[in-house]
Design a protein around this motif. Sequence first.
Motif, short mmCIF file in Angstrom:
data_model
loop_
_atom_site.label_atom_id
_atom_site.label_comp_id
_atom_site.label_asym_id
_atom_site.label_seq_id
_atom_site.Cartn_x
_atom_site.Cartn_y
_atom_site.Cartn_z
N THR A 52 0.85 -1.18 0.19
CA THR A 52 0.09 0.07 0.00
C THR A 52 0.81 1.14 -0.17
N ARG A 53 0.36 2.54 -0.08
CA ARG A 53 1.02 3.55 -0.35
C ARG A 53 1.78 3.88 1.14
N GLY A 54 1.38 3.41 2.30
CA GLY A 54 1.52 3.32 3.69
C GLY A 54 2.56 2.24 3.80
N ASP A 55 3.05 1.38 2.89
CA ASP A 55 4.22 0.63 3.05
C ASP A 55 3.75 -0.80 3.64
N ASN A 56 2.34 -0.85 3.89
CA ASN A 56 1.83 -2.39 4.13
C ASN A 56 2.36 -3.23 3.30
N THR A 57 2.78 -4.42 3.58
CA THR A 57 3.02 -5.34 2.63
C THR A 57 2.21 -6.84 2.96
N VAL A 58 1.94 -7.44 2.11
CA VAL A 58 1.47 -8.83 2.18
C VAL A 58 2.33 -9.81 1.34
N TYR A 59 2.71 -10.98 1.31
CA TYR A 59 3.39 -11.96 0.39
C TYR A 59 2.77 -13.16 0.64
N ALA A 60 2.85 -13.92 -0.56
CA ALA A 60 2.67 -15.45 -0.38
C ALA A 60 3.35 -16.01 0.39
N ASP A 61 2.98 -17.06 1.02
CA ASP A 61 3.84 -17.77 1.89
C ASP A 61 5.13 -18.52 1.17
N SER A 62 4.91 -18.75 -0.38
CA SER A 62 5.72 -19.40 -1.11
C SER A 62 7.10 -18.61 -1.33
N VAL A 63 6.80 -17.31 -1.08
CA VAL A 63 7.81 -16.37 -1.51
C VAL A 63 8.41 -15.45 -0.18
N LYS A 64 7.70 -15.90 1.03
CA LYS A 64 8.18 -14.95 2.17
C LYS A 64 9.74 -15.49 2.35
N GLY A 65 10.60 -14.37 2.59
CA GLY A 65 12.10 -14.48 3.11
C GLY A 65 12.68 -14.41 1.69
N ARG A 66 12.33 -14.65 0.58
CA ARG A 66 12.90 -14.62 -0.59
C ARG A 66 12.72 -13.43 -1.44
N PHE A 67 11.23 -13.00 -1.32
CA PHE A 67 10.92 -11.63 -2.58
C PHE A 67 10.73 -10.71 -1.37
N THR A 68 11.07 -9.29 -1.97
CA THR A 68 10.88 -7.98 -1.22
C THR A 68 10.03 -7.37 -2.29
N ILE A 69 8.99 -6.52 -1.79
CA ILE A 69 8.10 -5.77 -2.75
C ILE A 69 8.55 -4.24 -2.09
N SER A 70 8.48 -3.40 -2.81
CA SER A 70 8.70 -2.02 -2.43
C SER A 70 8.16 -1.07 -3.33
N ARG A 71 7.99 0.13 -2.94
CA ARG A 71 7.38 1.01 -4.04
C ARG A 71 8.07 2.63 -3.79
N ASP A 72 7.98 3.37 -4.92
CA ASP A 72 8.38 4.70 -4.99
C ASP A 72 7.31 5.63 -5.54
N ASN A 73 6.74 6.22 -4.25
CA ASN A 73 5.27 6.78 -4.50
C ASN A 73 5.39 7.88 -5.45
N ALA A 74 6.59 8.56 -5.39
CA ALA A 74 6.87 9.79 -6.12
C ALA A 74 6.84 9.33 -7.83
N LYS A 75 7.38 8.19 -8.10
CA LYS A 75 7.58 7.62 -9.35
C LYS A 75 6.21 6.91 -9.78
N ASN A 76 5.38 6.54 -8.75
CA ASN A 76 4.43 5.52 -9.27
C ASN A 76 4.81 4.13 -9.54
N THR A 77 5.88 3.88 -8.86
CA THR A 77 6.64 2.39 -9.45
C THR A 77 6.62 1.50 -8.21
N VAL A 78 6.47 0.29 -8.77
CA VAL A 78 6.49 -0.73 -7.77
C VAL A 78 7.61 -1.60 -8.17
N TYR A 79 8.31 -2.26 -7.10
CA TYR A 79 9.35 -3.35 -7.48
C TYR A 79 9.28 -4.39 -6.77
#
Length: 118
Positions: A52-79
Amino acid sequence: QVQLVESGGGLVQPGGSLRLSCAASGSGFSFNAMGWYRQAPGKQRELVASITRGDNTVYADSVKGRFTISRDNAKNTVYLQMNSLKPEDTAVYYCNAITTRPRFDNYWGQGTQVTVSS
């Protein structure tokens, strides 16, 4: 009006890493939540991670600890940083965004192929 453009997919060996990017565009739109879904052949599309815009994150159990999601709100970009990739991570990865302004809606990117193979 709204476009989501993904990049960063490709072929990688097991144990390797990839970084996916998704840039959202749309004048006057507010992207409240953004995330990544994936769909492997013969399987249903599943949520990988969301943020979310507030950086609350949710991960699938299968990827926890391996994947990291992040976003740059100024650029409207998610990684999506994907580490320790496994063959079962092979799928088409789709960027998703939920808007709240000017209206509630749900948008999808074209998808980018991620293949994990030796």
